[in-house]
Design an enzyme around this catalytic site. Structure first.
Site, PDB file in Angstrom:
ATOM      1  N   THR A  20      -3.050-107.024  38.202  1.00  0.00           N
ATOM      2  CA  THR A  20      -2.075-106.137  37.574  1.00  0.00           C
ATOM      3  C   THR A  20      -0.813-105.983  38.408  1.00  0.00           C
ATOM      4  O   THR A  20       0.284-105.959  37.880  1.00  0.00           O
ATOM      5  CB  THR A  20      -2.671-104.740  37.368  1.00  0.00           C
ATOM      6  OG1 THR A  20      -3.086-104.219  38.631  1.00  0.00           O
ATOM      7  CG2 THR A  20      -3.866-104.797  36.431  1.00  0.00           C
ATOM      8  N   CYS A  21      -0.980-105.860  39.698  1.00  0.00           N
ATOM      9  CA  CYS A  21       0.166-105.508  40.529  1.00  0.00           C
ATOM     10  C   CYS A  21      -0.152-105.882  41.969  1.00  0.00           C
ATOM     11  O   CYS A  21      -1.156-105.412  42.467  1.00  0.00           O
ATOM     12  CB  CYS A  21       0.415-104.007  40.413  1.00  0.00           C
ATOM     13  SG  CYS A  21       1.738-103.380  41.414  1.00  0.00           S
ATOM     14  N   PRO A  22       0.598-106.693  42.664  1.00  0.00           N
ATOM     15  CA  PRO A  22       1.883-107.227  42.215  1.00  0.00           C
ATOM     16  C   PRO A  22       1.791-108.472  41.357  1.00  0.00           C
ATOM     17  O   PRO A  22       2.828-108.952  40.934  1.00  0.00           O
ATOM     18  CB  PRO A  22       2.605-107.522  43.527  1.00  0.00           C
ATOM     19  CG  PRO A  22       1.543-107.804  44.497  1.00  0.00           C
ATOM     20  CD  PRO A  22       0.358-106.974  44.091  1.00  0.00           C
ATOM     21  N   GLY A  23       0.631-109.020  41.093  1.00  0.00           N
ATOM     22  CA  GLY A  23       0.538-110.050  40.079  1.00  0.00           C
ATOM     23  C   GLY A  23       0.195-111.438  40.591  1.00  0.00           C
ATOM     24  O   GLY A  23       0.199-111.696  41.789  1.00  0.00           O
TER      25      GLY A  23
ATOM     26  N   PRO B 297      -3.336-102.961  43.010  1.00  0.00           N
ATOM     27  CA  PRO B 297      -2.606-102.751  44.272  1.00  0.00           C
ATOM     28  C   PRO B 297      -3.499-102.257  45.401  1.00  0.00           C
ATOM     29  O   PRO B 297      -4.520-101.605  45.179  1.00  0.00           O
ATOM     30  CB  PRO B 297      -1.599-101.651  43.898  1.00  0.00           C
ATOM     31  CG  PRO B 297      -1.467-101.712  42.441  1.00  0.00           C
ATOM     32  CD  PRO B 297      -2.787-102.163  41.915  1.00  0.00           C
TER      33      PRO B 297
END
Lengths: 82, 381
Positions: A20-23, B297
């Site tokens: 999802t993040c950072p991908g 994250p």
């Protein structure tokens, strides 16, 4: 960029499905930094834009996208570190 | 026979897990059929988000540091030691200080992330950062000593702790200089490794126009290759060369050596099932937080939610019941957009982040959360 049945063998795999993040592209860059020149990395990604983004980044950074395989629910992108 | 639950790492994930398990397994702990041990290599629990504020003189490092014993339930045994390896066959942990190995029946790895600036030549000597007590204080001193010049914020290492932090620092330093009437004397450049200003395109689409509106220069496709501390330049793999007066870098990160020696994953990151958080290929081993390769994250909120999931799973297993709790990727992040405004995102494996218009109220919410964090560590929030 080519999309075809793939027989490329990867030296290492980055499974960024669901990232999802950072991908996925950031996950790939992290691996590119860690491996030796000539290493083939398989990036598994279910992000629709990944084939375009990986190609764009590879062009800019001097690395090589060997192929992009549509595996149905995800892409398998082989990148060779140059 | 006593069942041993071992947690390695006393950061947010390990601490929330220990405290949650203490509540869930209260009866078993009282009966002596379960023993929970938290291994940590230092005596303190550290709340890392404080460091960003240390750089601007708004917090002191001590504000983010408390003795681990104060934030961990008394029913948990704390051992200050380094865990260096796992004997998966014998289910034992090899320690540095203790001669005898420590037995476990359930193992949870929560070893976090560490900085490794040495991976980029010149970075340790030429760059500042805000990922530690010393680094944040040195950066604060440097910022206060500057009359003007070029500040470069460069995201060098990926993955790194708190993917929002580079944007937060950039927005904050811009606002901090404006509030002091010094912005005209400075140029600010933000560099990022890919073709947009953040790895997540939703965050990037939100942040890009805000950076430009504040006259912050953007260099995308910038993967730092080397820093020359004498010449004060940073050069990228893509061939871009930037002069700087102050380089604030997000250094390369690495996981714990223990993860690699234990065969749990590469680079110090544990290969896990992204939903069950079980270590791939090993029975009775979980990983949470920064150490777990989940695709979310490296952030305290993710560690917190993962700790809750693993606490439920381990408690079920201890009782001989099927473990049903799964992690859906939930993450929440406050994002500071200046010294007085912030936004907030909540997302998971299925739903992308959708930053809203920054508000003063959200900034105060973040500060309030920072103050109440200690209740989170205790498992109360």
């Amino acid at each position: 960029m080519t999309t075809r049945q793939n027989h490329t063998e990867a030296d290492t795999t980055v499974d960024a499905r669901g990232a999802t993040c950072p991908g996925p592209l950031m996950d790939l860059i992290s691996e590119v930094r860690a491996v030796n020149i000539g290493t083939v990395i398989a990036l598994l990604t279910d992000t629709e834009k990944s084939p375009t983004e990986v190609q764009e980044w590879a062009d800019e950074s001097g690395n090589e996208v060997l192929d992009v395989v549509d595996e149905g629910d995800h892409y398998r992108i082989h990148v060779k570190k140059r | 026979m006593t069942e041993h639950i071992a947690i390695v790492g006393g950061g947010t994930g390990g601490t929330v897990l220990a405290n949650t398990l203490a509540e869930k397994l209260d009866a078993e702990l009282a009966a002596g059929v379960v023993e929970i041990t938290l291994f940590n290599d230092g005596k303190d629990h550290v709340y890392k988000p404080v460091w960003l504020y240390v750089a601007f003189g708004q917090r002191e490092p001590a504000d983010g540091r408390r003795p681990l014993r104060e934030v961990v339930d008394d029913r948990i045994t704390i051992r200050q030691d380094y865990v260096v390896d796992v004997d998966h066959e014998r289910k034992e942990l090899e320690l540095v200080e203790a001669i005898d190995p420590a037995p476990y029946d359930k193992l949870v790895v929560a070893t976090g992330a560490q900085l490794e600036p040495e991976r980029v030549p010149g970075l340790a000597e030429g760059g500042h950062h805000f990922y530690g007590d010393d680094g944040a204080q040195a950066l604060r001193d440097e910022l206060l000593a500057m009359d003007g010049g070029h500040i470069v914020l460069s995201v060098v290492g990926t993955p790194h702790m708190c993917p929002a932090a580079p944007l937060e620092f950039t927005f904050m330093v811009d606002d901090w200089l404006r509030e002091r009437g010094r912005r005209d004397a400075f140029d600010i450049t933000y560099t990022y490794p890919i073709m947009r200003v953040h790895g997540n395109e939703h965050i990037a689409d939100w942040a890009d126009p805000r950076l430009r509106a504040r006259d912050i220069a953007i260099e995308t496709m910038f993967n730092a290759e080397a820093v020359d501390p004498e010449a004060e330049t940073i050069v990228s793999m893509e061939g871009t060369n930037l002069d700087y007066d102050l380089l604030v870098a997000i250094p390369p990160h690495t996981g714990s050596d223990f993860v690699e020696s234990a065969g749990l994953g590469d680079g110090g990151w544990v290969d896990v099932d992204k939903h069950t958080l079980e270590a791939t290929g090993f029975d009775d081993v979980y990983a949470i937080g920064d150490a777990a390769q989940t695709g979310v994250p490296k952030a305290g909120s993710a560690a917190h939610y993962q700790a809750n999931v693993v606490a439920q799973r381990v408690a079920s297993e201890v009782r001989g019941q099927p473990a049903t709790a799964v992690y859906g990727g939930k993450t929440v992040c406050f994002i500071e957009t200046g010294m007085d405004d912030a936004t907030f995102v909540e997302f998971d494996y299925e739903r992308p982040p959708e930053p809203s218009e920054p508000t003063r109220a959200m900034h105060w919410s973040k500060l309030a959360y920072n103050e109440s964090y200690w209740l989170t560590a205790l498992g109360l929030l």
